[in-house]
Design a protein around this motif. Structure first.
Motif, PDB file in Angstrom:
ATOM      1  N   LEU A   5      -3.267  -6.107  -5.034  1.00  0.00           N
ATOM      2  CA  LEU A   5      -4.212  -5.499  -4.040  1.00  0.00           C
ATOM      3  C   LEU A   5      -5.778  -5.307  -4.626  1.00  0.00           C
ATOM      4  CD1 LEU A   5      -3.115  -2.922  -1.925  1.00  0.00           C
ATOM      5  CD2 LEU A   5      -3.021  -1.247  -3.611  1.00  0.00           C
TER       6      LEU A   5
ATOM      7  N   ALA B 245      -1.568  -1.683  -8.417  1.00  0.00           N
ATOM      8  CA  ALA B 245      -2.098  -2.559  -7.694  1.00  0.00           C
ATOM      9  C   ALA B 245      -2.494  -3.583  -8.201  1.00  0.00           C
ATOM     10  CB  ALA B 245      -3.458  -1.283  -7.355  1.00  0.00           C
TER      11      ALA B 245
ATOM     12  N   LEU C  95      -9.498   2.247  -2.456  1.00  0.00           N
ATOM     13  CA  LEU C  95      -7.985   2.195  -2.918  1.00  0.00           C
ATOM     14  C   LEU C  95      -8.310   2.122  -4.342  1.00  0.00           C
ATOM     15  CD1 LEU C  95      -7.442  -1.529  -1.531  1.00  0.00           C
ATOM     16  CD2 LEU C  95      -5.741   0.338  -0.717  1.00  0.00           C
TER      17      LEU C  95
ATOM     18  N   LEU D 237       0.969  -1.587   0.278  1.00  0.00           N
ATOM     19  CA  LEU D 237       0.216   0.106  -0.153  1.00  0.00           C
ATOM     20  C   LEU D 237       1.425   1.180   0.068  1.00  0.00           C
ATOM     21  CD1 LEU D 237      -2.563   1.206   0.300  1.00  0.00           C
ATOM     22  CD2 LEU D 237      -2.633   1.046   2.807  1.00  0.00           C
TER      23      LEU D 237
ATOM     24  N   GLU E 232     -13.377  -1.530   1.079  1.00  0.00           N
ATOM     25  CA  GLU E 232     -11.536  -1.487   1.039  1.00  0.00           C
ATOM     26  C   GLU E 232     -11.181  -1.218  -0.313  1.00  0.00           C
ATOM     27  OE1 GLU E 232      -7.149  -4.210   1.508  1.00  0.00           O
ATOM     28  OE2 GLU E 232      -9.118  -4.636   3.390  1.00  0.00           O
TER      29      GLU E 232
ATOM     30  N   TYR F 258       2.282   1.636  -3.097  1.00  0.00           N
ATOM     31  CA  TYR F 258       0.703   2.082  -4.530  1.00  0.00           C
ATOM     32  C   TYR F 258       0.210   3.948  -3.846  1.00  0.00           C
ATOM     33  CZ  TYR F 258      -4.188   1.835  -5.689  1.00  0.00           C
ATOM     34  OH  TYR F 258      -5.044   1.769  -6.729  1.00  0.00           O
ATOM     35  N   LEU F 259       1.391   4.406  -2.740  1.00  0.00           N
ATOM     36  CA  LEU F 259       0.743   5.589  -2.284  1.00  0.00           C
ATOM     37  C   LEU F 259       1.988   6.412  -3.467  1.00  0.00           C
ATOM     38  CD1 LEU F 259      -0.749   5.752   1.097  1.00  0.00           C
ATOM     39  CD2 LEU F 259      -2.034   5.894  -0.793  1.00  0.00           C
TER      40      LEU F 259
END
Length: 275
Positions: free
Chosen positions: A64, A59, A185, A3, A181, A6-7
């Motif tokens: 993810l 992702a 996301l 995660l 979630e 990802y950010l």
């Protein structure tokens, strides 16, 4: 850690690509005049497309979010975004709203670029939601939610930052009501990219354009379809229909100006850049 990357990937891509995209638009001469009378890049929301593509690739690779959700999201963001970009570049803005395009078709026999975009946008939305569980006619309701959600942000995109604030507000309400979630996301890359771009829009250094509004609004509609319970989907659909009916008869700008709270939200952040 997945995660976190990802950010980081989303933020890095936005920060690096934003000025590059602005320079490309200037070189192409794709400019509009801002409230100060200065030519600024139009279609700055196009930055959301490559940013989301990069984030979605991560992702999907890192699992993810489910591959099916990612693929449907790419259809919406890229498909509706590209249609919005084409309308930004070649569109005829003389008709506003569905009613205006329909009247020109019926009374003048004219097929406007806005009407073409609306039809193709609904086709893209249908493509994105086809195959989801439920009875056959439900696919058309889901596609309508995606398409109308995209157009809602177009309707709001009349003042610096207004459409982005609408996106942030609706996304916040979604995240409060739907603790899913996967939906959060999927929205995160666009929320981060929109937040980084927001000062450009508020300060009149760039105009988001239909490309950005389509991508943000369409994605918001899709996550509602993919993750929200039926009653929230129905409520959002009714809200979208009501907003579009109001837009045919009333000015959102006048409605906002007449309400102190809405006016405060609308001007928030913009005034400090305009001074």
């Amino acid at each position: 850690m997945i995660l976190f990357f990802y950010l980081v990937i989303t933020l890095a891509a936005t920060v690096l690509l934003l000025p590059v995209w602005a320079d490309m638009l200037r070189l192409a001469g794709h400019l509009e005049t801002n409230f100060r009378g200065r030519p600024i890049p139009q279609s700055m929301g196009g930055i959301f497309l490559p940013v989301f593509l990069i984030a979605a690739g991560w992702a999907r690779w890192a699992e993810l979010v489910s591959a099916d959700f990612v693929d449907r999201s790419l259809i919406v963001v890229l498909g509706l975004g590209i249609l919005g970009l084409l309308d930004d570049v070649w569109g005829d803005g003389s008709s506003k709203g569905f009613g205006g395009h329909f009247r020109r078709l019926v009374f003048n026999g004219e097929i406007t670029t806005g009407l073409i975009k609306a039809v193709l946008g609904f086709v893209v939305a249908l493509w994105a939601v086809t195959g989801l569980p439920g009875f056959f006619l439900l696919v058309f309701l889901r596609a309508a939610i995606v398409a109308l959600s995209a157009n809602l942000l177009n309707l709001l995109d009349l003042r610096p930052g207004r459409s982005l604030k609408g996106f942030f507000l609706l996304a916040f309400v979604y995240m409060v009501l739907v603790p899913a979630e996967a939906g959060v996301l999927l929205l995160l890359p666009l929320l981060l990219a929109a937040f980084v771009y927001l000062p450009w829009d508020l300060s009149g250094r760039g105009m988001m354009g239909d490309v950005g509004a389509n991508a943000l609004g369409g994605m918001l509609g899709l996550v509602v379809v993919l993750t929200a319970p039926s009653w929230i989907q129905a409520l959002y659909f009714l809200l979208l229909v009501l907003a579009h009916l109001l837009a045919e008869r009333l000015s959102f700008t006048r409605i906002i100006a007449a309400n102190p709270f809405l006016s405060f939200l609308d001007n928030l952040g913009r005034q400090q850049w305009e001074k």
